[in-house]
Structure formats: C-alpha cells, structure tokens
Design a protein around this motif. Structure first.
Motif, PDB file in Angstrom:
ATOM      1  N   UNK A 131      -2.820  16.029  33.873  1.00 22.91           N
ATOM      2  CA  UNK A 131      -4.176  15.299  33.806  1.00 22.91           C
ATOM      3  C   UNK A 131      -4.636  14.833  35.325  1.00 22.91           C
ATOM      4  N   UNK A 132      -3.479  14.215  35.931  1.00 20.78           N
ATOM      5  CA  UNK A 132      -3.836  13.777  37.520  1.00 20.78           C
ATOM      6  C   UNK A 132      -4.741  14.546  38.381  1.00 20.78           C
ATOM      7  N   UNK A 133      -4.507  15.933  38.380  1.00 22.95           N
ATOM      8  CA  UNK A 133      -5.288  16.666  39.410  1.00 22.95           C
ATOM      9  C   UNK A 133      -6.900  16.636  38.914  1.00 22.95           C
ATOM     10  N   UNK A 134      -7.241  16.567  37.686  1.00 24.64           N
ATOM     11  CA  UNK A 134      -8.499  16.726  37.440  1.00 24.64           C
ATOM     12  C   UNK A 134      -9.300  15.345  37.964  1.00 24.64           C
ATOM     13  N   UNK A 135      -8.674  14.374  37.589  1.00 23.55           N
ATOM     14  CA  UNK A 135      -9.101  13.010  38.189  1.00 23.55           C
ATOM     15  C   UNK A 135      -9.123  13.037  39.819  1.00 23.55           C
ATOM     16  N   UNK A 136      -8.229  13.504  40.478  1.00 28.90           N
ATOM     17  CA  UNK A 136      -8.286  13.624  41.754  1.00 28.90           C
ATOM     18  C   UNK A 136      -9.368  14.553  42.273  1.00 28.90           C
ATOM     19  N   UNK A 137      -9.715  15.627  41.632  1.00 28.27           N
ATOM     20  CA  UNK A 137     -10.823  16.561  42.008  1.00 28.27           C
ATOM     21  C   UNK A 137     -12.118  15.929  41.807  1.00 28.27           C
ATOM     22  N   UNK A 138     -12.017  15.208  40.855  1.00 25.07           N
ATOM     23  CA  UNK A 138     -13.604  14.554  40.433  1.00 25.07           C
ATOM     24  C   UNK A 138     -13.666  13.562  41.481  1.00 25.07           C
ATOM     25  N   UNK A 139     -12.471  12.552  41.771  1.00 24.84           N
ATOM     26  CA  UNK A 139     -12.898  11.523  42.712  1.00 24.84           C
ATOM     27  C   UNK A 139     -13.315  12.087  44.319  1.00 24.84           C
ATOM     28  N   UNK A 140     -12.632  13.341  44.578  1.00 24.37           N
ATOM     29  CA  UNK A 140     -12.976  13.825  45.606  1.00 24.37           C
ATOM     30  C   UNK A 140     -14.467  14.334  45.736  1.00 24.37           C
ATOM     31  N   UNK A 141     -14.874  14.750  44.707  1.00 23.60           N
ATOM     32  CA  UNK A 141     -16.185  15.137  44.603  1.00 23.60           C
ATOM     33  C   UNK A 141     -17.371  13.997  44.689  1.00 23.60           C
ATOM     34  N   UNK A 142     -16.854  12.846  44.215  1.00 27.30           N
ATOM     35  CA  UNK A 142     -17.738  11.865  44.236  1.00 27.30           C
ATOM     36  C   UNK A 142     -19.234  11.966  43.440  1.00 27.30           C
ATOM     37  N   UNK A 143     -19.077  12.444  42.415  1.00 30.10           N
ATOM     38  CA  UNK A 143     -20.213  12.776  41.903  1.00 30.10           C
ATOM     39  C   UNK A 143     -20.160  11.882  40.163  1.00 30.10           C
ATOM     40  N   UNK A 144     -19.284  10.934  40.186  1.00 32.46           N
ATOM     41  CA  UNK A 144     -19.481  10.246  39.208  1.00 32.46           C
ATOM     42  C   UNK A 144     -18.783  10.997  37.795  1.00 32.46           C
ATOM     43  N   UNK A 145     -17.930  12.006  38.102  1.00 29.86           N
ATOM     44  CA  UNK A 145     -17.379  12.646  36.895  1.00 29.86           C
ATOM     45  C   UNK A 145     -16.013  12.085  36.627  1.00 29.86           C
ATOM     46  N   UNK A 146     -15.364  12.832  35.687  1.00 28.50           N
ATOM     47  CA  UNK A 146     -14.000  12.356  35.352  1.00 28.50           C
ATOM     48  C   UNK A 146     -13.339  13.715  34.397  1.00 28.50           C
ATOM     49  N   UNK A 147     -12.578  12.986  33.449  1.00 29.96           N
ATOM     50  CA  UNK A 147     -11.813  13.950  32.676  1.00 29.96           C
ATOM     51  C   UNK A 147     -11.825  13.298  31.050  1.00 29.96           C
ATOM     52  N   UNK A 148     -12.184  13.939  30.129  1.00 23.09           N
ATOM     53  CA  UNK A 148     -11.706  13.446  28.668  1.00 23.09           C
ATOM     54  C   UNK A 148     -10.440  14.095  28.361  1.00 23.09           C
ATOM     55  N   UNK A 149      -9.351  13.261  28.050  1.00 13.03           N
ATOM     56  CA  UNK A 149      -8.049  13.621  27.721  1.00 13.03           C
ATOM     57  C   UNK A 149      -7.947  13.789  26.164  1.00 13.03           C
ATOM     58  N   UNK A 150      -7.502  14.874  25.439  1.00 12.90           N
ATOM     59  CA  UNK A 150      -7.668  14.927  24.142  1.00 12.90           C
ATOM     60  C   UNK A 150      -6.484  13.777  23.392  1.00 12.90           C
ATOM     61  N   UNK A 151      -6.928  13.078  22.761  1.00 11.60           N
ATOM     62  CA  UNK A 151      -5.963  11.765  22.415  1.00 11.60           C
ATOM     63  C   UNK A 151      -5.665  12.012  20.851  1.00 11.60           C
ATOM     64  N   UNK A 152      -6.898  12.129  19.978  1.00 14.10           N
ATOM     65  CA  UNK A 152      -6.692  11.937  18.507  1.00 14.10           C
ATOM     66  C   UNK A 152      -7.803  13.059  18.200  1.00 14.10           C
ATOM     67  N   UNK A 153      -7.436  14.217  17.826  1.00 18.49           N
ATOM     68  CA  UNK A 153      -8.498  15.109  17.251  1.00 18.49           C
ATOM     69  C   UNK A 153      -8.483  15.341  15.759  1.00 18.49           C
ATOM     70  N   UNK A 154      -9.767  15.453  15.221  1.00 19.05           N
ATOM     71  CA  UNK A 154      -9.982  15.213  13.858  1.00 19.05           C
ATOM     72  C   UNK A 154      -9.720  16.499  13.136  1.00 19.05           C
ATOM     73  N   UNK A 155      -9.218  17.680  13.572  1.00 17.93           N
ATOM     74  CA  UNK A 155      -8.845  18.764  12.802  1.00 17.93           C
ATOM     75  C   UNK A 155      -7.654  18.427  11.977  1.00 17.93           C
TER      76      UNK A 155
END
Lengths: 283, 283
Positions: A131-155
């Motif tokens: 998970x961490x590398x996605x947050x690091x990339x988003x922070x480096x880009x500085x465009x207000x992005x991030x990552x949604x982590x699968x927590x509880x899926x409904x299937x």
C-alpha cells in the motif's frame, strides 16, 4: 484525496461514474458504427464522460476492460484518463493492484504518473509493503490523489476470506489504512477504503475503525445497493463516501429504449446525484 | 498446470526465470544502444530469454514493469510472451489481479487469451469469485495452464495480514485453492499457490493443506531464500515446486563484470538448476 473531496463539494455530488466498457454491452448507435472493439470502447467512454461530467465527483475506469483490448486498449485507457483530466474531473484507476516494494512502486508510477490517474484502488493482501508505495507516489506528485484500499467488499464470496477469522481480515486492512494515511486540509486522509454498501452492520463497524477515511462504495443500482444502504457508511458529518455506479450509467440505455445512450447516462447520473443527496449523503 | 509440469520434467529444471525489466538496472551493453526505455526493456527480456531458456521450466513476466512503460510497454509484454511461446517455454504472467465476476473474467481473457500467457498469479482477497474465472478461462483454452493463488507471501509486512488471525488468512486462501483446483494427469491441480520459501514452518503447513498443488516460490537468491529453504515446500514425491529468480538472473551481470549480460544470466540459470537439483528438488 483532496482533489476528490474538492470536486465532490464543488459539484454537490457523491457520484462516481464507472466507465466500464464491458464486452457485449454497446449501445446500438455505437454498434452501428462498425468500429474495431477498442475504438468502440473509446467512443462509449468519451461519450458517457461528456454526458455525465457535470453530475460527477469523479470517474472510475475499470482496468480489466481496457487490458482485454491489448496494447490498443492501453492507449484508449490513457486517452480516456486525459479526457477526464481536461474536463477537470478527478479519475480513479480501478486496478486493485497488490504487489510489494519496487513492484508496487512500478504499478504506482504506471497508473498515477504515466497514465495519470488521480487515485487508484489497491489490494492489501501483502500488507503495508503493498500500500505504502502508492501513497508515496501520490504524495510526490502533489495532485491531491491517493489510494483506496480494499477493506470490505460486497461480493458474496468475500465473506469466507474477509470476515471469517478472529480478528477479521477487514480489521487488519482498516488498521493498515488508518496507520498509513495522512490527513489533509479537507479533513480526510490520502488513504481511503473500498467498502461495500450491502451489509450495513459491517459498514458501520468499518466506519468506526476509520473515522477520517474517504470511502469508495461500489454497487449502487446494479449490485443491489441503494442510497439508503450508503447511510451506514457516512461519517460524523454525514459525508465521507463516494458512490460508484458503472452499469447503472454506462448501460442506462438498456432501460430507456427511446433515448440515446448519452441522454440515458446523463439522466441516470443526475438522478443518482439527487437520490444520494435526498438520502442525506453530504459531500 | 500440465504444461508447466511437463516442461519442468522435460528440462529437469524447477527454475522459473523472472523477466523483470526494472528501471535503473540495464546492462551496460544495452544502455549503450541509447534505445527508448520500452525498447531497452524488450532487448533485455529477449536477450535473457534466448540465453536462459534451455535451463528454465518457465519464464515469469512481472506485469508492473511493463505497465509503467505505457501502451508501448503493453506491446513489449505481448512480444516477450510470444517469443517464449515460440521457444516452447510456458509463461507465467505475474499480474496478481484480484477482482470478481465479469471483471475477473476480463482479466483472465486479457492475460491468458489476448496476451497468451500459460498461467497467471491471482490475489484471493475477494474470495472464490476472484479466482474461479481464471481457472475457467484456462480450462476453456485447453493449453494446460492455470492460476497461482497468493497464499503465503514472504515479504515482512505480509505477517500482519496473512498470519495474524485465527484461523489465519493463508488457510482460507489454501482452502480456496484446494476447493477450486482440478487435478490433471500429472497429479497436480490447475490451481497452484504462491508460497514464499523464507519461513519453513509456514511452508510445511501450507504443503500439508495442499498436497497436490504446484507451488510457485519467489525469493531464490535476492530475497534471502535458497535451495535448502525450498525443501520445506516439497510434496511427498520431493517435487511440486517451481522456484523463481528474477534479479539473480536478469541482473547477474552486476556480479560478473567481465561477462556480458547474456552469459551471466545463462550461468546463473544453469547454476540455479544444479543448486536446486543438488538440494533434492525434483520435477
């Protein structure tokens, strides 16, 4: 996730339009063009984007439906992301990637930087390293992005994996999100969570664990979720949830034979925005 | 997985060569060509493939390193898979995809049919719905392929997710593999498991749960695993494990400054085959 929250507030909309060019579901007017499959998918995505963007907080692209179109599909995926960006609409690359270290960093670079999505979905099976590398990339880009982590899926089959141990897996995933996210000026963290709306008790439990996370909730419309079921996911402010609809918008023409696919998609997105607002889902 | 088992037996090799064109690790002779990045990756993969195929049971392509090269990278990914196929070498697309129903089916179509890999790696976070479509696609194609499901990965942060509940997550994943796989003439099922070699006790436990599954074990060489640690994963016959090495082969030139990268990769693959055979890893 600042860009997503800002867009939702500006539009007064919690709607995420899912651009899913699934095989076998083209509107008749696109089928009539006789295009190669990847260009038909392009036409559909750009048409729905044009029709629905005034009512959407963001669009979500389902990576699988572009991957199955080969390298040409990758080019269409890039083009649709750019087109949303040109409309000022944040994008969520629904890639659910789950790998570690330098491999996760390469996925993050691919989808957030090279293809340019605002946010991605991520699978936490391999833990923090995934998970961490996605947050690091988003922070480096500085465009207000991030990552949604699968927590509880409904299937249905998620139950046996995510909720059948003690402590349940969704708690481990939620702890990851809580531990890795950094809260921004909007009050939300850059690590969000994918949480289905079909089991309210589970949704409320995940919200208790993640009071400051933005949730991405799939399943509105086609997957038996509705605006009322989203309420269990809301935070203290009555907000904090973005709700995705894919089939309900991209295939709205199937339930409106007199309308063209763009009008049908536009009406479906507008109705969904009103439906959510009417149920008390704030932005 | 019949194609993989057959290849391993024919070559007398449990070696999977990981074709990972990671950024920043090009051999000097490719760097000197001054190619665009995707063509440098192509050169590296085709060169290592040509040099190592006599010693390999299969090759594994790390999808992330092609995705970060954009649509051009997708074309290179396709070309490398075709090149392996032309050499009669089965391919594993290390995509770790994890989504459900029609989306999983689209991923399966993409990597097994459109791009043409023999097998894929799959993430089980979403349960059976996330695994079954890959097995169905592989069965429909009838090329002796299948899917390796992440069960027990060896990265440090996996512990908190995969092994910290009761029953542990790796057991739920193993049950999925056992329940969905169909055993072929080789004695192995078409649902395999990704199992790290760095924790022998965990490896033995997973092998007890999955006596007829083919394991794909990463981490030989660079990730602190060695031939002795693979022994914990072997089945009753002393076989049933394919061992991947990526950095140890693709970057073997870094430890052999007098050799060209192809000779270094060839020597590394040959030594690894002998090392595994010497440790009693049968095919």
């Amino acid at each position: 996730m600042e860009a997503l929250v800002e867009s939702a507030r500006r539009k007064g909309s919690a709607v995420v339009v899912g651009l899913d060019p699934a095989p076998g579901h083209l509107p008749p007017e696109i089928r009539a063009l006789g295009l190669p499959e990847h260009l038909a998918a392009r036409e559909l995505c750009l048409g729905v984007l044009e029709a629905t963007h005034p009512y959407a907080a963001a669009v979500k692209l389902q990576s699988a439906y572009f991957e199955r179109l080969g390298p040409d599909g990758a080019a269409v995926y890039a083009e649709v992301l750019r087109a949303a960006d040109a409309l000022g609409l944040p994008t969520i690359a629904d890639v659910k990637r789950g790998d570690i270290g330098p491999v996760a960093a390469a996925y993050a670079e691919a989808h957030l930087s090279v293809y340019g999505a605002t946010a991605v979905t991520v699978n936490p099976y391999m833990g923090e390293d995934a998970v961490a590398p996605f947050l690091e990339e988003a922070r480096g880009l500085g465009r207000g992005g991030g990552a949604f982590v699968l927590v509880a899926t409904s299937n249905p089959s998620a139950e046996a994996v995510q909720n059948s141990s003690e402590p349940p897996l969704h708690e481990a995933a939620a702890r990851l999100v809580e531990g890795l996210g950094r809260t921004g000026p909007s009050g939300y963290a850059d690590a969000g969570a994918v949480v289905g709306a079909t089991r309210p008790a589970l949704g409320r439990r995940v919200r208790e664990l993640l009071p400051r996370a933005l949730f991405l909730s799939p399943g509105y419309g086609a997957q038996s979720g509705d605006a009322a079921s989203v309420r269990a996911l809301l935070d203290e402010r009555g907000a904090g949830v973005l709700v995705n609809s894919s089939r309900g918008i991209v295939r709205a023409f199937q339930g409106a034979p007199e309308a063209d696919y763009k009008s049908a998609a536009r009406d479906a997105a507008r109705r969904m925005r009103e439906d959510l607002a009417g149920a008390g889902v704030k932005t």
